[in-house]
Scaffold this active site. Structure first.
Site, PDB file in Angstrom:
ATOM      1  N   THR A  10      26.757  49.334  59.064  1.00 26.50           N
ATOM      2  CA  THR A  10      25.286  49.379  58.982  1.00 26.50           C
ATOM      3  C   THR A  10      24.625  48.182  59.660  1.00 26.50           C
ATOM      4  N   GLN A  12      24.337  45.358  63.143  1.00 26.22           N
ATOM      5  CA  GLN A  12      23.973  45.596  64.551  1.00 26.22           C
ATOM      6  C   GLN A  12      25.123  46.203  65.353  1.00 26.22           C
ATOM      7  N   ASP A  13      26.311  45.590  65.283  1.00 27.01           N
ATOM      8  CA  ASP A  13      27.405  46.003  66.168  1.00 27.01           C
ATOM      9  C   ASP A  13      28.050  47.317  65.733  1.00 27.01           C
ATOM     10  N   ASP A  58      33.508  47.195  49.328  1.00 23.23           N
ATOM     11  CA  ASP A  58      32.972  45.862  49.593  1.00 23.23           C
ATOM     12  C   ASP A  58      34.115  44.963  50.045  1.00 23.23           C
ATOM     13  N   GLN A  83      28.618  38.143  55.984  1.00 24.43           N
ATOM     14  CA  GLN A  83      27.300  37.520  55.839  1.00 24.43           C
ATOM     15  C   GLN A  83      27.170  36.726  57.134  1.00 24.43           C
ATOM     16  N   THR A 125      33.672  34.281  66.290  1.00 22.58           N
ATOM     17  CA  THR A 125      32.380  33.824  66.790  1.00 22.58           C
ATOM     18  C   THR A 125      32.428  32.497  67.527  1.00 22.58           C
ATOM     19  N   GLU A 127      30.340  30.357  67.055  1.00 23.99           N
ATOM     20  CA  GLU A 127      29.948  29.339  66.066  1.00 23.99           C
ATOM     21  C   GLU A 127      31.138  28.448  65.695  1.00 23.99           C
ATOM     22  N   TYR A 149      29.121  29.184  57.547  1.00 21.79           N
ATOM     23  CA  TYR A 149      29.479  30.430  58.238  1.00 21.79           C
ATOM     24  C   TYR A 149      30.598  30.171  59.248  1.00 21.79           C
ATOM     25  N   LYS A 153      34.466  31.645  59.213  1.00 22.43           N
ATOM     26  CA  LYS A 153      35.048  32.437  60.315  1.00 22.43           C
ATOM     27  C   LYS A 153      36.346  31.803  60.801  1.00 22.43           C
TER      28      LYS A 153
HETATM   29  P1  NAP Z   1      25.082  42.050  60.955  1.00 19.09           P
HETATM   30  O1  NAP Z   1      24.038  42.820  61.675  1.00 19.09           O
HETATM   31  O2  NAP Z   1      24.684  40.924  60.076  1.00 19.09           O
HETATM   32  O3  NAP Z   1      25.929  43.104  60.086  1.00 19.09           O
HETATM   33  C1  NAP Z   1      26.824  42.695  59.085  1.00 19.09           C
HETATM   34  C2  NAP Z   1      27.375  43.916  58.364  1.00 19.09           C
HETATM   35  O4  NAP Z   1      28.276  43.473  57.339  1.00 19.09           O
HETATM   36  C3  NAP Z   1      26.317  44.795  57.660  1.00 19.09           C
HETATM   37  O5  NAP Z   1      26.674  46.140  57.805  1.00 19.09           O
HETATM   38  C4  NAP Z   1      26.465  44.367  56.201  1.00 19.09           C
HETATM   39  O6  NAP Z   1      26.066  45.358  55.290  1.00 19.09           O
HETATM   40  C5  NAP Z   1      27.966  44.160  56.131  1.00 19.09           C
HETATM   41  N1  NAP Z   1      28.390  43.363  54.980  1.00 19.09           N
HETATM   42  C6  NAP Z   1      27.943  42.150  54.602  1.00 19.09           C
HETATM   43  N2  NAP Z   1      28.588  41.730  53.496  1.00 19.09           N
HETATM   44  C7  NAP Z   1      29.457  42.727  53.167  1.00 19.09           C
HETATM   45  C8  NAP Z   1      30.385  42.900  52.103  1.00 19.09           C
HETATM   46  N3  NAP Z   1      30.568  41.960  51.173  1.00 19.09           N
HETATM   47  N4  NAP Z   1      31.115  44.040  52.064  1.00 19.09           N
HETATM   48  C9  NAP Z   1      30.935  45.004  52.996  1.00 19.09           C
HETATM   49  N5  NAP Z   1      30.068  44.887  54.019  1.00 19.09           N
HETATM   50  C10 NAP Z   1      29.326  43.770  54.103  1.00 19.09           C
HETATM   51  O7  NAP Z   1      26.156  41.472  61.991  1.00 19.09           O
HETATM   52  P2  NAP Z   1      26.421  41.914  63.522  1.00 19.09           P
HETATM   53  O8  NAP Z   1      25.477  41.196  64.400  1.00 19.09           O
HETATM   54  O9  NAP Z   1      26.549  43.382  63.597  1.00 19.09           O
HETATM   55  O10 NAP Z   1      27.844  41.233  63.769  1.00 19.09           O
HETATM   56  C11 NAP Z   1      29.054  41.926  63.476  1.00 19.09           C
HETATM   57  C12 NAP Z   1      30.158  40.919  63.211  1.00 19.09           C
HETATM   58  O11 NAP Z   1      30.333  40.099  64.366  1.00 19.09           O
HETATM   59  C13 NAP Z   1      29.886  39.955  62.056  1.00 19.09           C
HETATM   60  O12 NAP Z   1      31.126  39.685  61.435  1.00 19.09           O
HETATM   61  C14 NAP Z   1      29.364  38.703  62.732  1.00 19.09           C
HETATM   62  O13 NAP Z   1      29.636  37.571  61.952  1.00 19.09           O
HETATM   63  C15 NAP Z   1      30.160  38.729  64.015  1.00 19.09           C
HETATM   64  N6  NAP Z   1      29.525  38.105  65.182  1.00 19.09           N
HETATM   65  C16 NAP Z   1      28.273  38.489  65.568  1.00 19.09           C
HETATM   66  C17 NAP Z   1      27.721  37.931  66.710  1.00 19.09           C
HETATM   67  C18 NAP Z   1      26.354  38.330  67.182  1.00 19.09           C
HETATM   68  O14 NAP Z   1      25.795  37.595  68.010  1.00 19.09           O
HETATM   69  N7  NAP Z   1      25.810  39.454  66.732  1.00 19.09           N
HETATM   70  C19 NAP Z   1      28.455  36.980  67.452  1.00 19.09           C
HETATM   71  C20 NAP Z   1      29.720  36.624  67.030  1.00 19.09           C
HETATM   72  C21 NAP Z   1      30.258  37.216  65.897  1.00 19.09           C
HETATM   73  P3  NAP Z   1      24.522  45.439  54.776  1.00 19.09           P
HETATM   74  O15 NAP Z   1      23.731  45.815  55.990  1.00 19.09           O
HETATM   75  O16 NAP Z   1      24.550  46.471  53.741  1.00 19.09           O
HETATM   76  O17 NAP Z   1      24.198  44.070  54.265  1.00 19.09           O
HETATM   77  N1  GDD Z   2      17.044  32.497  63.508  1.00 22.14           N
HETATM   78  C1  GDD Z   2      16.247  31.565  64.039  1.00 22.14           C
HETATM   79  N2  GDD Z   2      14.938  31.515  63.666  1.00 22.14           N
HETATM   80  N3  GDD Z   2      16.757  30.713  64.939  1.00 22.14           N
HETATM   81  C2  GDD Z   2      15.942  29.796  65.495  1.00 22.14           C
HETATM   82  C3  GDD Z   2      14.587  29.707  65.163  1.00 22.14           C
HETATM   83  C4  GDD Z   2      14.062  30.611  64.192  1.00 22.14           C
HETATM   84  O1  GDD Z   2      12.887  30.583  63.834  1.00 22.14           O
HETATM   85  N4  GDD Z   2      14.054  28.725  65.900  1.00 22.14           N
HETATM   86  C5  GDD Z   2      15.013  28.202  66.657  1.00 22.14           C
HETATM   87  N5  GDD Z   2      16.170  28.857  66.416  1.00 22.14           N
HETATM   88  C6  GDD Z   2      17.462  28.534  67.025  1.00 22.14           C
HETATM   89  C7  GDD Z   2      18.561  28.279  65.984  1.00 22.14           C
HETATM   90  O2  GDD Z   2      18.421  26.957  65.434  1.00 22.14           O
HETATM   91  C8  GDD Z   2      19.791  28.469  66.856  1.00 22.14           C
HETATM   92  O3  GDD Z   2      20.082  27.271  67.551  1.00 22.14           O
HETATM   93  C9  GDD Z   2      19.371  29.541  67.864  1.00 22.14           C
HETATM   94  O4  GDD Z   2      17.940  29.652  67.756  1.00 22.14           O
HETATM   95  C10 GDD Z   2      19.990  30.898  67.625  1.00 22.14           C
HETATM   96  O5  GDD Z   2      19.801  31.249  66.262  1.00 22.14           O
HETATM   97  P1  GDD Z   2      20.173  32.720  65.714  1.00 22.14           P
HETATM   98  O6  GDD Z   2      19.533  33.760  66.553  1.00 22.14           O
HETATM   99  O7  GDD Z   2      19.884  32.716  64.248  1.00 22.14           O
HETATM  100  O8  GDD Z   2      21.732  32.849  66.008  1.00 22.14           O
HETATM  101  P2  GDD Z   2      22.959  31.841  65.805  1.00 22.14           P
HETATM  102  O9  GDD Z   2      23.353  31.344  67.159  1.00 22.14           O
HETATM  103  O10 GDD Z   2      22.684  30.851  64.749  1.00 22.14           O
HETATM  104  O11 GDD Z   2      24.082  32.825  65.236  1.00 22.14           O
HETATM  105  C11 GDD Z   2      24.298  34.115  65.833  1.00 22.14           C
HETATM  106  O12 GDD Z   2      25.269  34.017  66.834  1.00 22.14           O
HETATM  107  C12 GDD Z   2      26.572  33.628  66.386  1.00 22.14           C
HETATM  108  C13 GDD Z   2      27.466  33.545  67.629  1.00 22.14           C
HETATM  109  O13 GDD Z   2      27.292  32.307  68.269  1.00 22.14           O
HETATM  110  C14 GDD Z   2      24.726  35.059  64.702  1.00 22.14           C
HETATM  111  O14 GDD Z   2      24.767  36.367  65.186  1.00 22.14           O
HETATM  112  C15 GDD Z   2      26.109  34.699  64.182  1.00 22.14           C
HETATM  113  O15 GDD Z   2      26.546  35.699  63.255  1.00 22.14           O
HETATM  114  C16 GDD Z   2      27.059  34.660  65.377  1.00 22.14           C
HETATM  115  O16 GDD Z   2      28.361  34.362  64.960  1.00 22.14           O
END
Ligand code: NAP
Ligand code: GDD
Length: 322
Positions: A10, A12-13, A58, A83, A125, A127, A149, A153
């Site tokens: 549910t 983004q990915d 979960d 999370q 990630t 991160e 976080y 990871k």
């Molecule tokens: P997201 O939008 O935050 O989605 C996270 C998903 O995990 C949601 O479906 C959420 O369910 C589910 N979830 C959270 N806690 C759970 C639990 N305890 N049991 C079962 N499901 C749970 O994340 P995303 O952007 O799609 O990213 C997918 C994965 O890639 C994540 O692991 C994230 O950390 C990693 N990642 C993302 C990025 C990025 O830039 N998007 C980059 C690097 C790594 P609910 O919606 O019901 O809360």
């Molecule tokens: N969210 C948010 N909100 N970020 C802000 C803001 C704001 O108002 N203003 C500045 N930023 C800066 C954050 O401090 C960070 O440096 C950058 O924007 C990106 O923030 P996010 O979009 O929240 O993403 P992230 O880089 O912290 O984390 C995302 O990418 C990771 C991969 O590098 C998430 O998707 C993580 O789950 C993922 O692992």
């Protein structure tokens, strides 16, 4: 027919990956945590809400994961659930460790206890690079996570490697840099900006409050990145891969692209608000996707400009309908 189980379906990915697997002829199951209100708007956005089978469970509940695996009998498990919002990981560090960290171990254990032939993908990630130790980060760059976080990871990363080495599991880690889309969560900075641009353009908001706009990220499109996940599980050997574009830009640059797309000047609307600063910041991320290109044949297809404009367009359409 091959089956796949996706946790985090549910988010983004999950829906982008589910759509890719459906197109390839998989039967797709998704593990879904119980919520008081159903959260399937993203599956609907991609038109696949009736094409995937959802199983309640979960990541913090090992028994529910075992049941989901028995029910779906998957050839591949993609662990995307977490999370995933960095800022929240300081507000709820223990929950983050349990779902984002120990959750990985629960899925690995569930596979070990049911069927060791299942191929496993772990969503990791950039991160984990945190306080970067090299200006361009690759699979060989040392880690230095800067948030609960990122630390969680990293636990998942080493567990994935350990299960691969201990039990000969086909377990892969994708070290993905930031990737975005029109179905990105509203709290992440790109979507916060594109939603605000749409609201400002349509007269429903008059300012945008952000934190550190000098932070730099390597942003790609989620739809491109899920292809790399699938490719990792089709190789002859399991391995770890960086997935990135190789270009970095500031939050400020990204704002400029978004506002200019609707002929506005971001400087007239942006307010810096310390509330959005983080206790420790990841100042810059820039990935080297050379290994993914060489071994998987994967290259990103979408530029930052195309990505941000598509997000603004989607938000304009959404806000107009409100
Ligand atoms: P997201 O939008 O935050 O989605 C996270 C998903 O995990 C949601 O479906 C959420 O369910 C589910 N979830 C959270 N806690 C759970 C639990 N305890 N049991 C079962 N499901 C749970 O994340 P995303 O952007 O799609 O990213 C997918 C994965 O890639 C994540 O692991 C994230 O950390 C990693 N990642 C993302 C990025 C990025 O830039 N998007 C980059 C690097 C790594 P609910 O919606 O019901 O809360
Ligand atoms: N969210 C948010 N909100 N970020 C802000 C803001 C704001 O108002 N203003 C500045 N930023 C800066 C954050 O401090 C960070 O440096 C950058 O924007 C990106 O923030 P996010 O979009 O929240 O993403 P992230 O880089 O912290 O984390 C995302 O990418 C990771 C991969 O590098 C998430 O998707 C993580 O789950 C993922 O692992």
């Amino acid at each position: 027919m091959k089956s796949a189980l996706i946790t985090g379906i549910t988010g983004q990915d999950g829906p982008y990956l589910a759509r890719l697997l459906l197109d390839k002829g998989y039967k797709v199951y998704g593990l879904v945590a119980r919520r008081s209100t159903p959260n399937n708007w993203r599956l609907k956005f991609l038109g696949i809400e009736n094409k995937v089978e959802l199983i309640e469970g979960d990541l913090t509940d090992l028994a529910s994961i075992i049941r989901a695996i028995k029910k779906s009998n998957p050839a591949e498990v993609y662990n995307l659930g977490a999370q995933s919002f960095v800022a929240t990981s300081w507000e709820q560090p223990i929950l983050t460790a349990q779902s984002t960290g120990v959750g990985v171990l629960n899925v690995l254990e569930a596979i070990r206890l049911t069927d060791l032939s299942i191929r496993f993908y772990q969503a990791l990630t950039s991160e984990m690079f945190g306080l970067i130790q090299e200006s361009i980060q690759s699979e060989k760059t040392p880690f230095y996570p800067r948030s609960p976080y990122g630390v969680s990871k990293l636990f998942g990363h080493w567990m994935t490697i350990n299960y691969r080495e201990s039990f000969s599991m086909f377990a892969c880690s994708g070290i993905l840099f930031n990737h975005e889309s029109p179905i990105r969560g509203i709290e992440f900075v790109t979507r916060k900006v594109t939603d605000a641009v749409a609201r400002i353009k349509l007269g429903k908001q008059n300012e945008l409050r952000l934190g550190n706009i000098d932070a730099k990220r390597d942003w790609g499109f989620a739809g491109d990145y899920v292809e790399a996940m699938w490719l990792m599980l089709q190789q002859s050997e399991p391995d770890d891969y960086v997935v990135a574009t190789g270009r970095t830009a500031t939050v400020r640059d990204m704002c400029q692209i978004a506002f200019e797309h609707v002929s506005l000047n971001y400087e007239e609307y942006l307010v810096i608000d310390e509330k959005f600063y983080r206790p420790t910041e990841v100042e810059v991320l820039l990935g080297n996707p050379a290994k993914a290109k060489e071994k998987l044949g994967w290259v990103p297809k979408t530029s930052l400009e195309e990505l941000i404009k598509s997000m603004v367009d989607a938000d304009l359409a959404r806000v107009k309908k409100e």
